[in-house]
Scaffold this motif. Structure first.
Motif, short mmCIF file in Angstrom:
data_model
loop_
_atom_site.label_atom_id
_atom_site.label_comp_id
_atom_site.label_asym_id
_atom_site.label_seq_id
_atom_site.Cartn_x
_atom_site.Cartn_y
_atom_site.Cartn_z
N GLU A 158 0.84 4.03 -2.91
CA GLU A 158 0.51 5.43 -2.62
C GLU A 158 1.57 6.37 -3.19
O GLU A 158 1.24 7.41 -3.76
CB GLU A 158 0.37 5.65 -1.11
CG GLU A 158 -0.90 5.06 -0.54
CD GLU A 158 -0.94 5.09 0.98
OE1 GLU A 158 0.12 5.28 1.64
OE2 GLU A 158 -2.04 4.90 1.53
N ARG A 197 -5.75 2.74 -15.06
CA ARG A 197 -6.27 3.79 -14.17
C ARG A 197 -6.20 5.09 -14.94
O ARG A 197 -5.12 5.48 -15.37
CB ARG A 197 -5.41 3.86 -12.91
CG ARG A 197 -5.89 4.86 -11.90
CD ARG A 197 -4.92 4.83 -10.70
NE ARG A 197 -5.34 5.70 -9.64
CZ ARG A 197 -4.99 6.99 -9.53
NH1 ARG A 197 -4.22 7.54 -10.45
NH2 ARG A 197 -5.42 7.72 -8.53
N THR A 239 0.83 -1.21 0.00
CA THR A 239 0.00 0.00 0.00
C THR A 239 0.87 1.25 0.00
O THR A 239 0.61 2.20 -0.75
CB THR A 239 -0.94 0.00 1.22
OG1 THR A 239 -1.83 -1.13 1.09
CG2 THR A 239 -1.76 1.27 1.30
N SER A 244 -7.53 -6.74 -5.64
CA SER A 244 -8.32 -5.84 -4.79
C SER A 244 -7.50 -4.63 -4.34
O SER A 244 -8.03 -3.53 -4.22
CB SER A 244 -8.91 -6.58 -3.59
OG SER A 244 -7.87 -7.09 -2.76
N LEU A 245 -6.20 -4.81 -4.10
CA LEU A 245 -5.34 -3.68 -3.75
C LEU A 245 -5.33 -2.67 -4.89
O LEU A 245 -5.54 -1.47 -4.68
CB LEU A 245 -3.91 -4.15 -3.46
CG LEU A 245 -2.86 -3.04 -3.35
CD1 LEU A 245 -3.08 -2.20 -2.09
CD2 LEU A 245 -1.46 -3.62 -3.37
N TYR A 246 -5.12 -3.15 -6.11
CA TYR A 246 -5.07 -2.25 -7.25
C TYR A 246 -6.42 -1.58 -7.49
O TYR A 246 -6.48 -0.39 -7.83
CB TYR A 246 -4.61 -3.00 -8.50
CG TYR A 246 -3.26 -3.65 -8.33
CD1 TYR A 246 -2.20 -2.97 -7.70
CD2 TYR A 246 -3.01 -4.94 -8.77
CE1 TYR A 246 -0.96 -3.56 -7.55
CE2 TYR A 246 -1.77 -5.53 -8.62
CZ TYR A 246 -0.76 -4.85 -8.01
OH TYR A 246 0.48 -5.42 -7.85
N GLU A 247 -7.50 -2.30 -7.29
CA GLU A 247 -8.83 -1.71 -7.46
C GLU A 247 -9.07 -0.60 -6.44
O GLU A 247 -9.71 0.40 -6.75
CB GLU A 247 -9.91 -2.79 -7.38
CG GLU A 247 -9.93 -3.68 -8.60
CD GLU A 247 -10.90 -4.83 -8.52
OE1 GLU A 247 -11.32 -5.29 -9.60
OE2 GLU A 247 -11.22 -5.29 -7.40
N ARG A 248 -8.58 -0.75 -5.24
CA ARG A 248 -8.71 0.31 -4.22
C ARG A 248 -8.04 1.60 -4.67
O ARG A 248 -8.41 2.68 -4.23
CB ARG A 248 -8.14 -0.13 -2.88
CG ARG A 248 -9.01 -1.12 -2.14
CD ARG A 248 -8.64 -1.26 -0.67
NE ARG A 248 -7.25 -1.57 -0.44
CZ ARG A 248 -6.74 -2.79 -0.28
NH1 ARG A 248 -7.53 -3.83 -0.36
NH2 ARG A 248 -5.46 -2.98 -0.05
N PHE A 249 -7.05 1.50 -5.54
CA PHE A 249 -6.35 2.67 -6.05
C PHE A 249 -6.91 3.15 -7.38
O PHE A 249 -6.31 3.99 -8.04
CB PHE A 249 -4.85 2.39 -6.15
CG PHE A 249 -4.17 2.46 -4.82
CD1 PHE A 249 -3.79 3.66 -4.27
CD2 PHE A 249 -3.94 1.31 -4.09
CE1 PHE A 249 -3.18 3.74 -3.03
CE2 PHE A 249 -3.32 1.36 -2.85
CZ PHE A 249 -2.95 2.59 -2.32
N GLY A 250 -8.04 2.61 -7.78
CA GLY A 250 -8.73 3.10 -8.97
C GLY A 250 -8.41 2.36 -10.25
O GLY A 250 -8.86 2.77 -11.32
N GLU A 270 -8.83 -0.54 -13.01
CA GLU A 270 -9.92 -1.37 -13.50
C GLU A 270 -9.37 -2.48 -14.38
O GLU A 270 -8.47 -2.24 -15.18
CB GLU A 270 -10.90 -0.53 -14.32
CG GLU A 270 -11.54 0.58 -13.51
CD GLU A 270 -12.43 1.48 -14.36
OE1 GLU A 270 -12.64 1.17 -15.56
OE2 GLU A 270 -12.90 2.48 -13.82
#
Length: 71
Positions: A17, A67, A13, A41-47, A49
């Motif tokens: 960031e 992204r 993370t 899921s980590l990559y999806e949390r950062f936008g 697709e």
């Protein structure tokens, strides 16, 4: 699959960031490919697709993700 001793400590993370901050500062889009479904899921949390799957014959599935640029 062997677990890393540092897994779950927020290092992925923190790296994401820092990378996203630089990408956003330039207003650029980002692209990555994940070979590990657990990281999606980590990559999806950062936008990011998912834009499909890549697999040849018996290779593992590779998931390309994009992204959009942000300012």
């Amino acid at each position: 699959m062997r677990e890393c001793a540092r897994q779950g400590q927020g290092l992925g993370t923190a790296l994401m960031e820092a990378a996203i901050a630089r990408i956003d500062a330039d207003g650029r889009p980002a692209y990555l490919e994940s070979s590990n479904p657990r990281n999606i899921s980590l990559y999806e949390r950062f936008g990011f697709e998912r834009i499909g799957e890549i697999q040849t014959e018996t290779s593992p599935v590779l998931t390309p993700m994009v992204r959009p640029g942000r300012t």
